[in-house]
Structures are given as C-alpha cells and as structure tokens.
Design an enzyme around this catalytic site. Structure first.
Site, PDB file in Angstrom:
ATOM      1  N   CYS B 166       0.856  -1.176   0.000  1.00  0.00           N
ATOM      2  CA  CYS B 166       0.000   0.000   0.000  1.00  0.00           C
ATOM      3  C   CYS B 166       0.899   1.236   0.000  1.00  0.00           C
ATOM      4  CB  CYS B 166      -0.882  -0.002   1.241  1.00  0.00           C
ATOM      5  SG  CYS B 166      -1.954   1.452   1.347  1.00  0.00           S
ATOM      6  N   ASP B 168       0.554   3.858   1.617  1.00  0.00           N
ATOM      7  CA  ASP B 168       0.569   4.486   2.932  1.00  0.00           C
ATOM      8  C   ASP B 168       2.011   4.622   3.427  1.00  0.00           C
ATOM      9  OD1 ASP B 168       0.409   4.653   5.878  1.00  0.00           O
ATOM     10  OD2 ASP B 168      -1.726   4.308   5.568  1.00  0.00           O
ATOM     11  N   HIS B 234      -2.382  -3.867   4.865  1.00  0.00           N
ATOM     12  CA  HIS B 234      -2.038  -3.570   6.257  1.00  0.00           C
ATOM     13  C   HIS B 234      -3.257  -3.339   7.131  1.00  0.00           C
ATOM     14  CE1 HIS B 234      -2.582   0.937   5.912  1.00  0.00           C
ATOM     15  NE2 HIS B 234      -2.531   0.588   4.641  1.00  0.00           N
ATOM     16  N   CYS B 245      -6.151   0.445   6.784  1.00  0.00           N
ATOM     17  CA  CYS B 245      -5.965   1.001   5.447  1.00  0.00           C
ATOM     18  C   CYS B 245      -7.173   1.853   5.050  1.00  0.00           C
ATOM     19  CB  CYS B 245      -5.782  -0.134   4.431  1.00  0.00           C
ATOM     20  SG  CYS B 245      -5.409   0.487   2.780  1.00  0.00           S
TER      21      CYS B 245
END
Lengths: 508, 508
Positions: B166, B168, B234, B245
């Site tokens: 991801c 992030d 995650h 997420c």
C-alpha cells in the site's frame, strides 16, 4: 448500466451507413474538377482501378452521410414553428440522414426554439456510430490476403512495419489509401507533428520481440529480420506556408528533419537499452496532403536516413505513365537503385512496393478529386480523443488526439479546439468530441478500467473548456471497445454516455 | 538551465544528513518506552542485532533531521524582531539543522514578519535533499551481498520478486526494514490500498521475460522459475477501526480480499494474454503497522491463495524466543509445512526466510519503539508525487502518490492533501510536495521529457489546489533523476525548480 432507450446514443441497432440523396448546395466533390488534369480510367498500367472504385465509393458514402447533416437540419430549422413540425422533421431526417431525430429534442421546439447545437451534435454522433458499426461488421476496407503483405515484408527483411503519421486529419487515410497497405497488419500510431513517443515505441519493440521469442509470431527471434519504424510528415504543395504541418510551422524541411531526428533517437534508444546488437531500421516518408503523392527519403548505407535525398512518387507517376506494367515497375526499381545504390535490396523492394501502391492513390486523387483536394485545409468532422479509432481510415474526417489524459495532451487538444472553433463554433455549431478507449477484454476488469478512463477524460475535457461546455458548444460521446473480441471485424464500439441526453435521464 | 545561486534549492553541495543535537521537547523515541516488554540485545537467536543497530541509527538520524525543523524555526521566530536577528537565526539553523537558512527570506522579516510558511517548506526540502543525496552517495541501507538473495530466490523457483505494498507512508520501509530484503534486487511499486495496476504489471512481466530470452538475465528463459508477485496490505492491531488502510475503510478482511483478487486477476491476465503456459506465482502479505509483524497467507496447491489461512510472525516470535537458532528455524519450517502441506517446497523456503527476517523487525520495534510505534497513525513529513523515490525506505516519512498525471491520481492526491491538512495546514504550516520523475539517461532526450513531465505535474497540482497554493500552504520541489547513472549508488537527484524562490528569480 445506462438506460438503453430509443432515440438515445445508448441504444442503437446495427445499421449500415446511410447514403443520403445528393442535394443542391451540399458539399459534393465533382468527379473531376474543372481545370484539373483529366485522366482516363486505368491509364497508368500499375494503377488498380477496381481498388480505386471501391475506395472512392466508401469515401463518398461516409463523407456524404456527415455532410448531409447541416442541410437537413437547416430544412428542419425552417419548419420548427409549423404545427406538424415533428412529423415533417422526422420525414426529412429519415429521407436525408437515414435515421430519426431524438423525439425529446424536437418536442421542446414549440416552447422556445429548437436546440440546434444539441441536435447537430446528436446527428454527428449518430452518423459516426453508424459509420463505426459498419466498419466493424461489414469490413468495407478489408483485405483479401493480409498474409501476402506480411510474407512480403519478411522477405524484405522486416517483421513489423510500425508507422507514426502526423495526427492531422489529412493523414488519417495514409495506411489504407495513400500507401495501400492492410490496416490490420501495419501498426499505426499518430502524433502531432509525427513526433512519436519514444518510450511507447520502446515498449512496442519489446512486446514484438517477446512474441517472436515466446510464440514465433510473426516469425521466430532468430530470423534475421528487423523492426521497421516509419514516420510520415506532411506538407502542402499548393499552399506550403499555410497548409503544411502546424506542429512545424508549415515548414516541410523542419518537419522532415524533426521526423528524422525522432527516428534516430528511437534507434539509439533501442541500441542503448538492449544488448546483443538490438537495433531497428528507419523510414522517413513525406506526404503532399494536396495530392496524396509521397516522397520516400532514402536510407543511407549505415542504416540512417539521407535528409536531402528522396524519390518522389508524383514524378515517377508522370515518368512511367503510358509504360507497360513491367517496364514501369523496372523504371521504379532503377530509380531507387540509382538514388540509393548502397541500400539493402530488401529495403529497396519495400520502397518500390510503396511507390507503386502510391501511384494508385495519385490517380485516385486525380480522377475523383480533380488532382488536388478541394479541401486542402482542415475540414474534419469531429475530434477523436483517446485510444483506438482503427475504423478511421478516411482523410479529413477526424482530428486525432491520441491520449491517456487531458493533462498530458492539452497542447494537442488546444490545437484541435482551435481548428474546430473556426470550422464549427464560428458558425454557431458545437465541437463534437468522441472519447474512446479500447481495451483487452481478456484481461480481467480491463473494461471497467477503460470505462473509468473514459469518464475521467470526458470530465477533464469539460473542465479544460468550461465556457464552451457551458454554452453547449462542446459535446462528448463516450465509447469503449474490446479489441480482443473477434480481431478486427466484429467487435463494435460500446456507447457509455453522451452529453446529449434527455433531461429526465440527466436528473439521475 | 536554472540559476544555481547560493541558498537556493537549485544549488547545493553534497553533504551527509546532519545529525542535530537533541533538544528538550523534540520528538525523540526513547530506547524502550515505559511499560513495553523489555528485551535484551539479541534475545531471539534468529535476530540480527547488528543490522537492527545500523537500521535504527539511520532511522533515528533521518527522522531527527526532519523533526528538528519545527523547534528550530520556533526559536528563530521568537527572535525575528531583534536587531541582529539574521546572525542569530543562522547560528541557530547551523547548530540545530546543520545548514543555513535562505538569507533573502530572513532579510525581509523586519518589514512585516518572517514568512514562516516559506521558511518551513524550504527547510523540509533542504532536509529531504540532504537525506536523498546521502542515500545515493553513501548507500546507508546497502547490502553486502545482493547476489546471495537473487541466487536464493532462484533456488526457491522464482526469478523476480515484485512487491506492491500500500502507498501508505507506514509501509514505506517494508522492503528494507520489515522484510529485510535488498531494496535494489526486489521491485517495489506502491499503490493506494495495494491495488496495483494490472496493465503496468503485465508490461513488467513482458520486460522480465524478454530480458531472460535476450540476455539471460537474471536467468535464461528455459529455467523453470516463475515471476512472483506479492501484495502487502495492512491493518492496525491497536486501533483496527481507525488506523487500518483508508482505501479499504480500515477493514483488514476487505484489504486482504482485495489484494487476493487483484493478484488472481493479474495471474489470469498473464495466462490469457500469453500462450505456452505463461503464468505467475502469488503471495499475499498482511502487515500490522503498529508492530511491523507480518502474516503470510498460505499458497493453495493450485497456485492460488487461501484467504483465511495464514502464519503469523508475531506468534512465531513468541513461540521461538529462547530457542537455539537451529531449533527456531526448524520450528518455523514445521509450522509452515503443517499450515500448507501441499505448497511447493521452494515457496515454503522463501516464506520461511521472510518470517525469519521479520523476527528481526519485530524485535527492532520492541527494542527501539516500545513494541508499538508511538505514531501508529499518519505522521508523514512530505508528499512524494511522481515516479522514483527509491531512497525512501523509512516508515512514516513520505506519503506516496505514484503518478503520471494529477488527472489520473487525483483521488490518491486528495487523500494525501487531506492527511496533510490535519498534520500541517491545521497548524498553519504548508504541505511540502516533492514532484519527481526518474528517467533512463541512455534513452535520447529522456531527461527533457522527464523535466517537461515534472513541470506539467507541478502546474497541475497548483491548479487542483488553488486555494492552498494561493495561501502559500502548498509548496513544491521539482526533481528528476537519471536511473541509468551508476546503478543505485551515485546518481543523485537533480533539482529543477522550487516554489520557494527569491522574488527576483520569479520575475524572470
């Protein structure tokens, strides 16, 4: 899913392009214009008269369908306050356009006046859809034996011919008409100024090599053939300073030089990115958009391009007219050998074929368009934005803006909008934009991504030209097409949305 | 070319990241937080204490440099109306930040007040540039023997490991820290929600195969190895409903299921697009961003993924702590065999290595971050937009928006801007955005295209967030980098432009 209602671009039966009756005042090209050189049928022994007749019939049919719209709507406009207006309007539309108009646009005419911008955009889109459906179902420009050209190409030492013409609408017919090549066998990817994307071409080069290695398509990787990349730039012999390539300031020398530079850069990119002697061959072609005669720049011995040396098809046409087919062919071969004595024989064979093919197109323009197109400038009917448009193989029909995003393609789009501001907006008519993304149906969810892509680009277009969009002077039709669906013939476009919609539908 | 003047981001000497002295109040993570499990050095036999020490030193050094900015500027702010302000301010900056501030910003403070937004953005960019230069010149996260992992991967039956985490910021360290893999050997391409682009991955698959066929890199195409595609989703074990997420509504089950679906779609895309048994192997990894413990979803016998079955590294850590190294390794192998008895032995070997590697990271978080990061939520220091950022291998440093255009990446960018609206704008500080495009220097004019790309995206960013840009709350630094320049180490970023510029320069 969209509602698929009658009289909406989201619902349509498959129908061939209508061939409306000719009307006085409609733009119809006379068979031979006064003052132009008159040439009898098949005077040149190498010209294929039957192919010319078929191609002209198709061009004529498609363009007449688009060109019937304005006169038909003028007539409809004149009747809009009569009592049985709707019946009369539909009768006119059926007769002249071959389809009915959306009832909901006609129905509101009595309140204020007919919304002619919407109606015009709707008719252009409808005509485009009929033309596109006809192409993918009836295969009007198909090729009897595509395998022959692929085999010939390989005999000449090439496994692919990848052509990047200028995106100008006056070059949209370069594959099937000007060069007389099978459009499904040759790769075409157009760019403004023919300045193709090197990263995209590198990717295509890799894809091509992988197919040769993995699948032996079109031949195995150990066959000593090469990737041939061609650029087609253009100029105008009648009005060289104004009707040449806008991207190069109507300067033919600059256009040729820019094409040559881009080709050499791609060659170097392949050589630097891959080891083991990876390289490509190059071909630079010039096109006179007034006459469709090509000039072939000659390959140098080192695989480069001689910038100032070319063979001119128009000159060869004159030189070989009246000769027997065999003598004419030999003359072409001889001219090429004289001009490029060190070029590989396979390359010369291919160039000879392209020149010979182009003789048919030179005669086509002479016979059917008076030797010089009456529309030597821009006269496109719509803008095509996105990826796809395999069906557009006709001259001056479409201004291409091949794009992924409006953000990247903004300069190209601005040029297109400028052209259409003169062609359409200046006369109160909107700019019709077909937004289209083709996708590989065998890749999971590829359709959904193409749909998303289409919507995003249509939104970005409206955001880039807010004044035009607000005034109803910019209309968009959103399409996707599955290119894995029965290769070439069969897979029709799918309509997603259209800015010309019933108000009731808009509320949803 | 830009002017390369002193005190501008267009001119900078190569310097290592400064390690400012610690100050009271600065965000400094204590070696072990009170209440957290205290673990002695190297308690777990499989944990590499030396690697942990090196990684912590680096993380600490880089983050401290960023975190020193606010306290230093506070101090500078307090002095701004004093007479020898400029001298004092530079002394503070040199001492606390390791560099001087732009004199032209300081010089104007007496007129009105110090433009703290510009100064803050400038300091973040300067710190980022020092961090990036340090990475590409000193190779602080380098690997002694990258060949070992590549050889191991091939022994396990894979020729490439392509990971999509991801985007992030809390997963930016997943390669080098969480999985302890050599970042130059493993492909990383991050996407919001780990929903990687299938068309992009197909292209990478093709490229990889072509290199195997043409160059035998990393092995020849006839070697029976496969392409391994991994997804890292995650979740947050401490605050599962809020700190998971965002793309999947903080729902770990949904995040895992979406990752699995995307992997299967890519597998199907390869199988449908290429013949001759083309396929790939799949790996789904979950990450608890609070503790950095991973869970490995188990492969099914048919090459799919068991959605509900996984092996948890945190559990294995507890289970094997106190065992001898050999026994611990055997326990891991046994757990994997029990959980996935039908999985190929090569895949199980790789999974065992990943689990073992992760034990070091679990202990790293225990030892240096109290077992749970104090910043379990977003705490990124800047947004990275574009393509590149190989140097960002640290947690919560960068919000990634991998993009070609703002048009396509608008939803991801909006999320980033929302996060920074809370982190920065809410406190009156601007959002620093590093716009970066890496290019292949061996491809002709690739640099010019990357430069053009950078400018276009920086312009589109300002156009998308006009209010922030107008208020000085959005600042951009434009960079390109030649990735063909001395692979990995050596090729530093090149600064093109920065929205924090001397007014005199802006006039040009």
């Amino acid at each position: 899913m969209l509602n698929r209602t009658r009289n909406s671009h989201t619902a349509r039966p498959a129908q061939p392009v209508a061939a409306p009756r000719r009307r006085p005042g409609a733009r119809v090209v006379p068979p031979t214009a006064p003052g132009a050189p008159r040439v009898g049928g098949g005077v040149h022994a190498l010209v294929r008269g039957d192919d010319n007749a078929r191609l002209f019939d198709y061009e004529q049919r498609v363009k007449a369908a688009f060109d019937a719209i304005v006169p038909a709507l003028r007539r409809v406009s004149a009747l809009q306050h009569e009592e049985d207006f709707e019946r009369q309007a539909q009768a006119i539309a059926r007769e002249r356009l071959g389809f009915e108009l959306p009832a909901w646009i006609l129905a509101d005419a009595w309140v204020d006046q007919l919304d002619m911008r919407r109606l015009y955009a709707w008719c252009v889109f409808e005509t485009y859809l009929r033309f596109s459906d006809d192409f993918f179902s009836a295969d009007p420009l198909g090729w009897a034996d595509e395998g022959e050209f692929q085999a010939f190409l390989q005999e000449c030492g090439f496994h692919i011919l990848d052509i990047s013409p200028c995106a100008d609408g006056r070059l949209a017919h370069v594959i099937r008409y000007v060069l007389r090549l099978p459009y499904r066998t040759v790769r075409r990817k157009s760019y403004a100024g023919a300045l193709f994307d090197i990263e995209d071409s590198l990717e295509k080069w890799g894809e091509t090599e992988l197919l040769r290695f993995r699948e032996g398509t079109p031949n195995t990787a150990d066959a000593p053939t090469r990737y041939l990349k061609a650029v087609v730039y253009h100029y105008s012999s009648s009005a060289p300073d104004t009707e040449g390539c806008a991207a190069h300031g109507s300067d033919a020398v600059r256009a040729a030089e820019a094409g040559r530079e881009r080709l050499l850069a791609f060659q170097q990119a392949v050589e630097n990115s891959y080891c083991c002697g990876a390289s490509i061959d190059l071909l630079l072609i010039g096109l006179d958009t007034d006459t469709d005669a090509i000039r072939l720049h000659l390959p140098s011995a080192e695989g480069g391009i001689e910038p100032g040396a070319w063979v001119d098809a128009a000159q060869l046409y004159d030189e070989t007219r009246g000769l027997h087919a065999r003598d004419a062919g030999e003359r072409i071969d001889a001219r090429l050998r004289e001009a490029a004595p060190e070029a590989p024989s396979g390359m010369l064979r291919l160039l000879a074929r392209l020149l010979e093919n182009n003789l048919s197109q030179i005669e086509y323009v002479q016979r059917h368009h008076g030797g010089r197109y009456p529309d030597i400038g821009h006269a496109e009917r719509f803008i095509g934005a996105g990826k796809g448009f395999e069906e557009v193989q006709l001259r001056n029909l479409t201004y291409f803006a091949y794009l992924d995003t409006v953000e990247e393609a903004a300069p190209d789009l601005d040029v297109g909008v400028k052209i259409f501001s003169r062609l359409n907006v200046g006369h109160g008519l909107p700019i019709p934009v077909v937004v289209r993304f083709d996708y590989h149906g065998k890749v999971p969810a590829a359709r959904e991504r193409a749909v998303e892509h289409c919507r995003r680009v249509a939104g970005a277009l409206a955001a880039r030209y807010p004044a035009l969009a607000a005034d109803g002077l910019l209309h968009t039709l959103q399409l996707v097409r599955d290119i894995d669906h029965e290769q070439g013939v069969g897979g029709r476009v799918e309509v997603l949305d259209c800015s010309v919609r019933e108000p009731a539908q808009e509320a949803h």
